[in-house]
Scaffold this active site. Structure first.
Site, mmCIF file in Angstrom:
data_model
loop_
_atom_site.group_PDB
_atom_site.id
_atom_site.type_symbol
_atom_site.label_atom_id
_atom_site.label_comp_id
_atom_site.label_asym_id
_atom_site.label_seq_id
_atom_site.Cartn_x
_atom_site.Cartn_y
_atom_site.Cartn_z
ATOM 1 N N ASP A 7 0.719 -1.080 -0.032
ATOM 2 C CA ASP A 7 -0.006 -0.101 0.014
ATOM 3 C C ASP A 7 0.794 1.266 0.138
ATOM 4 O O ASP A 7 2.052 1.137 0.315
ATOM 5 C CB ASP A 7 -1.037 -0.059 1.244
ATOM 6 C CG ASP A 7 -1.595 1.339 1.306
ATOM 7 O OD1 ASP A 7 -2.391 1.558 0.565
ATOM 8 O OD2 ASP A 7 -1.555 1.846 2.526
ATOM 9 N N LEU A 8 0.242 2.328 -0.491
ATOM 10 C CA LEU A 8 1.189 3.757 -0.346
ATOM 11 C C LEU A 8 0.896 4.592 0.822
ATOM 12 O O LEU A 8 1.747 4.713 1.765
ATOM 13 C CB LEU A 8 0.987 4.417 -1.639
ATOM 14 C CG LEU A 8 1.755 5.526 -1.765
ATOM 15 C CD1 LEU A 8 3.241 5.205 -2.148
ATOM 16 C CD2 LEU A 8 1.133 6.437 -3.005
#
Length: 216
Positions: A7-8
């Site tokens: 995920d960012l």
């Protein structure tokens, strides 16, 4: 184990101050008589903007989405920060030959802006955004799409994130799941998600990967 999906927001980059400021700016404009504390905004972190604004039963959700994005993009480079040791860890993992991808619920333009800002865009072989899928996380589709693009399979992959949407997307796709201990929502929240491991640092993640590989 040869494939790492990340995920960012809240995982690789500390975008939480930007997200909170963007929601507060937007909600303050559309609901000027309400007061929003940080903890009131936390539930909006993770889902797509569409889902967050629709949850308010607000018919102007598309307009709110555009309003949010305008502020978010304008303030992006001022408010996004690094997590200690995370970017250095990404470079080490890349050097070890792992296939690496980003799986996020954000739109592509601002995702690419964040990756370029910290010069990590070249570390990832695939970037899956909200613009690429029909069903966003926690559905399996984003993870499965990344695996296909990388020529990998779920049994060789790990999904790393800070939110329930990340962990459940990985579980639904059949990967191992890793929660980051620096998540905004705290360790008790992460433990309830039952990931395979909660990491406290990138060094911890690397050690866990080595252990999983040895016992595979």
């Amino acid at each position: 184990m040869d494939t790492l999906l990340f995920d960012l927001d809240g995982t690789l980059l500390d975008t939480n101050p930007l997200i909170i400021a963007s929601f507060r700016h937007t909600l303050g404009y559309y609901f000027p008589n309400e007061t929003y504390r940080d903890e009131d905004i936390f539930p909006f972190i993770g889902p797509t903007l569409e889902k967050s604004f629709k949850a308010l039963n607000e018919p102007e959700w598309k307009e709110m989405q555009a309003f949010y994005r305008s502020f978010n993009i304008a303030m992006h480079d001022q408010l996004v920060a690094e997590y200690p040791g995370v970017i250095e860890g990404l470079y080490r993992l890349h050097a070890k030959g792992y296939k690496m991808g980003v799986v996020t619920s954000k739109g592509r333009p601002v995702v690419e802006q964040g990756l370029r800002l910290f010069n990590i865009d070249h570390l990832f072989d695939v970037v899956i955004t909200a613009d690429d899928v029909v069903h966003e996380k926690p559905h399996a589709e984003p993870v499965e799409l990344a695996l296909r693009a990388l020529g990998s399979t779920a049994d060789r992959a790990v999904m790393v994130g800070d939110n329930d949407t990340d962990i459940f997307s990985g579980k639904n796709a059949g990967t191992k799941t890793v929660a980051v201990g620096w998540a905004l929502k705290g360790r008790a929240f992460l433990e309830a998600l039952e990931p395979d491991v909660i990491i406290d640092s990138m060094e911890h993640f690397e050690a866990w990967l080595d252990e999983v590989t040895v016992h595979a």
